[in-house]
Design a protein around this motif. Structure first.
Motif, PDB file in Angstrom:
ATOM      1  N   UNK A  97      -5.206   5.934   4.316  1.00 22.77           N
ATOM      2  CA  UNK A  97      -5.201   5.093   5.517  1.00 22.77           C
ATOM      3  C   UNK A  97      -4.690   3.685   5.217  1.00 22.77           C
ATOM      4  N   UNK A  98      -5.252   3.057   4.186  1.00 24.37           N
ATOM      5  CA  UNK A  98      -4.831   1.696   3.840  1.00 24.37           C
ATOM      6  C   UNK A  98      -3.393   1.684   3.335  1.00 24.37           C
ATOM      7  N   UNK A  99      -3.011   2.727   2.589  1.00 25.48           N
ATOM      8  CA  UNK A  99      -1.644   2.796   2.080  1.00 25.48           C
ATOM      9  C   UNK A  99      -0.624   2.929   3.193  1.00 25.48           C
ATOM     10  N   UNK A 100      -0.916   3.767   4.197  1.00 27.78           N
ATOM     11  CA  UNK A 100       0.016   3.938   5.312  1.00 27.78           C
ATOM     12  C   UNK A 100       0.176   2.639   6.089  1.00 27.78           C
ATOM     13  N   UNK A 101      -0.947   1.943   6.332  1.00 22.81           N
ATOM     14  CA  UNK A 101      -0.862   0.659   7.032  1.00 22.81           C
ATOM     15  C   UNK A 101      -0.076  -0.364   6.228  1.00 22.81           C
ATOM     16  N   UNK A 102      -0.326  -0.399   4.933  1.00 28.75           N
ATOM     17  CA  UNK A 102       0.346  -1.377   4.079  1.00 28.75           C
ATOM     18  C   UNK A 102       1.851  -1.119   4.020  1.00 28.75           C
ATOM     19  N   UNK A 103       2.238   0.144   3.904  1.00 30.26           N
ATOM     20  CA  UNK A 103       3.657   0.488   3.834  1.00 30.26           C
ATOM     21  C   UNK A 103       4.372   0.141   5.138  1.00 30.26           C
ATOM     22  N   UNK A 104       3.804   0.550   6.260  1.00 29.41           N
ATOM     23  CA  UNK A 104       4.432   0.271   7.557  1.00 29.41           C
ATOM     24  C   UNK A 104       4.504  -1.226   7.827  1.00 29.41           C
ATOM     25  N   UNK A 105       3.390  -1.932   7.583  1.00 33.06           N
ATOM     26  CA  UNK A 105       3.370  -3.370   7.852  1.00 33.06           C
ATOM     27  C   UNK A 105       4.360  -4.116   6.961  1.00 33.06           C
ATOM     28  N   UNK A 106       4.437  -3.718   5.694  1.00 30.00           N
ATOM     29  CA  UNK A 106       5.375  -4.379   4.775  1.00 30.00           C
ATOM     30  C   UNK A 106       6.815  -4.110   5.186  1.00 30.00           C
ATOM     31  N   UNK A 107       7.112  -2.871   5.587  1.00 26.35           N
ATOM     32  CA  UNK A 107       8.466  -2.527   6.011  1.00 26.35           C
ATOM     33  C   UNK A 107       8.920  -3.393   7.184  1.00 26.35           C
ATOM     34  N   UNK A 108       8.094  -3.484   8.216  1.00 26.66           N
ATOM     35  CA  UNK A 108       8.490  -4.252   9.394  1.00 26.66           C
ATOM     36  C   UNK A 108       8.448  -5.760   9.129  1.00 26.66           C
ATOM     37  N   UNK A 109       7.558  -6.195   8.257  1.00 31.66           N
ATOM     38  CA  UNK A 109       7.520  -7.620   7.912  1.00 31.66           C
ATOM     39  C   UNK A 109       8.789  -8.029   7.187  1.00 31.66           C
ATOM     40  N   UNK A 110       9.281  -7.159   6.318  1.00 32.50           N
ATOM     41  CA  UNK A 110      10.542  -7.462   5.622  1.00 32.50           C
ATOM     42  C   UNK A 110      11.702  -7.528   6.618  1.00 32.50           C
ATOM     43  N   UNK A 111      11.671  -6.658   7.628  1.00 35.54           N
ATOM     44  CA  UNK A 111      12.733  -6.679   8.640  1.00 35.54           C
ATOM     45  C   UNK A 111      12.728  -7.966   9.447  1.00 35.54           C
ATOM     46  N   UNK A 112      11.531  -8.462   9.805  1.00 38.14           N
ATOM     47  CA  UNK A 112      11.434  -9.686  10.606  1.00 38.14           C
ATOM     48  C   UNK A 112      10.131 -10.390  10.258  1.00 38.14           C
ATOM     49  N   UNK A 113      10.227 -11.385   9.385  1.00 34.70           N
ATOM     50  CA  UNK A 113       9.039 -12.048   8.887  1.00 34.70           C
ATOM     51  C   UNK A 113       8.395 -12.974   9.910  1.00 34.70           C
ATOM     52  N   UNK A 114       9.080 -13.264  10.999  1.00 34.06           N
ATOM     53  CA  UNK A 114       8.515 -14.119  12.035  1.00 34.06           C
ATOM     54  C   UNK A 114       7.820 -13.340  13.140  1.00 34.06           C
ATOM     55  N   UNK A 115       8.011 -12.029  13.180  1.00 38.51           N
ATOM     56  CA  UNK A 115       7.478 -11.239  14.301  1.00 38.51           C
ATOM     57  C   UNK A 115       6.441 -10.204  13.891  1.00 38.51           C
TER      58      UNK A 115
END
Length: 347
Positions: A240-258
């Motif tokens: 659970x924590x790994x899936x959240x961390x992977x998804x959140x990191x992926x989208x954060x890298x795409x747009x660090x302001x959003x």
């Protein structure tokens, strides 16, 4: 030699359900203590009210089913349900909503399907969702953490608000409560604020909301206790924590302001409580090792999707209930191969 039982095994085994629930209760203590420290007396009042209601409903259900109440009450499963529900709802939630939620959890979600071991949904989370959908204003009215609270409430004031709806002179619910970090993050992002601008608020700590991230640390400690005692396995929390961390990191890298970082999502809201204490419910979760990884990852992914694009900022309860539905199917397709049988063999 005279044995207590006529047939083997002659050793007396303790009630495993009671022991499991006792350790879950013990592991919850650090997080509950932190919540009391940061959010005040309302947490304790909600816990006591929920526990009394849960035990009463458990006894009533067993009486209606023509079975003794004491064994059901002593297994502590109703107490654990009450604790999880009470710490998930706002501290100033009116008393009758706590009673309503626990009655729904115990009488309908748990005993309508046959009691412990047969309920397909997590009772505490089902009750939480019922109240959130039916009484959204009451369910989002959280007190600010202690370091940001301009109007700390005494025990007497908390009791007056919860049981009589009487607020301190000159103060109303809007003056006493504030948006949670997840609510505030979502609202400000919708207003086209950037993450750097949003985090200028005193509401934010190192990773998530002030106070909330500290509470999360204590629930993490409780989760580690459960892992150490082998009450739960690592598969669901890590997935659970790994899936959240992977998804959140992926989208954060795409747009660090959003898109907030993965650490923000893990240390804010009910993520750590959900990963170690709610998603790991042995009755409603997947039971195979491979299935638990899929089950946990599914919860983490759904939580992130709802938090980011859905209408409910926290979303742990919704994600758990949705994956409760999928657990039997996951188990069916992830059963380990029987020893001595080849895959696809008809023998």
């Amino acid at each position: 030699m005279q044995f207590q039982t006529l047939t083997s095994p002659h050793t007396e085994r303790p009630n495993s359900i009671s022991i499991t629930m006792l350790w879950v209760t013990i592991a919850l203590v650090p997080g509950i203590a932190a919540m009391l420290w940061y959010f005040g007396w309302g947490i304790l009042v909600s816990i006591l009210l929920a526990v009394v209601t849960a035990i009463g409903c458990e006894a009533l259900a067993m009486k209606l089913r023509g079975r003794p109440a004491l064994p059901a009450i002593s297994d502590l499963s109703a107490v654990v349900t009450a604790l999880l529900f009470a710490i998930a709802v706002p501290p100033l939630l009116p008393w009758w909503l706590t009673v309503l939620g626990m009655a729904f959890a115990i009488l309908l979600v748990k005993h309508m399907y046959g009691g412990i071991g047969y309920n397909p949904f997590n009772p505490a989370m089902a009750a939480y969702v019922l109240l959130l959908i039916s009484y959204p204003t009451d369910m989002i009215s959280w007190l600010p953490p202690d370091m940001l609270n301009e109007h700390p409430l005494t025990l007497g004031q908390v009791l007056s608000i919860k049981f009589a709806g009487i607020y301190p002179q000159g103060l109303g619910i809007d003056a006493l409560t504030m948006a949670t970090p997840l609510d505030e993050m979502r609202t400000q992002l919708d207003l086209n604020q950037t993450l750097s601008e949003i985090k200028q608020s005193p509401l934010w700590g190192n990773f998530g909301g002030r106070g909330w991230e500290c509470v999360g640390n204590w629930y993490l400690l409780g989760g580690l206790i459960l892992l150490y005692k082998r009450i739960i396995s690592w598969h669901i929390p890590v997935a659970m924590l790994g899936a959240m961390l992977v998804l959140a990191t992926f989208f954060h890298v795409l747009d660090q302001d959003a898109f907030p970082t993965g650490m923000f999502h893990i240390f804010t809201g009910a993520t750590l409580l959900g990963a170690f204490f709610i998603a790991t419910d042995p009755v409603t979760a997947s039971t195979t090792k491979k299935g638990q990884l899929i089950y946990g990852a599914g919860i983490g992914a759904i939580v992130y999707v709802i938090r980011t694009w859905g209408g409910y900022p926290d979303a742990v309860a919704f994600a758990v209930l949705l994956m409760n539905l999928a657990a039997p199917t996951i188990d069916y397709y992830t059963q380990p191969q029987v020893f001595g049988h080849r895959s696809g063999s008809n023998e």
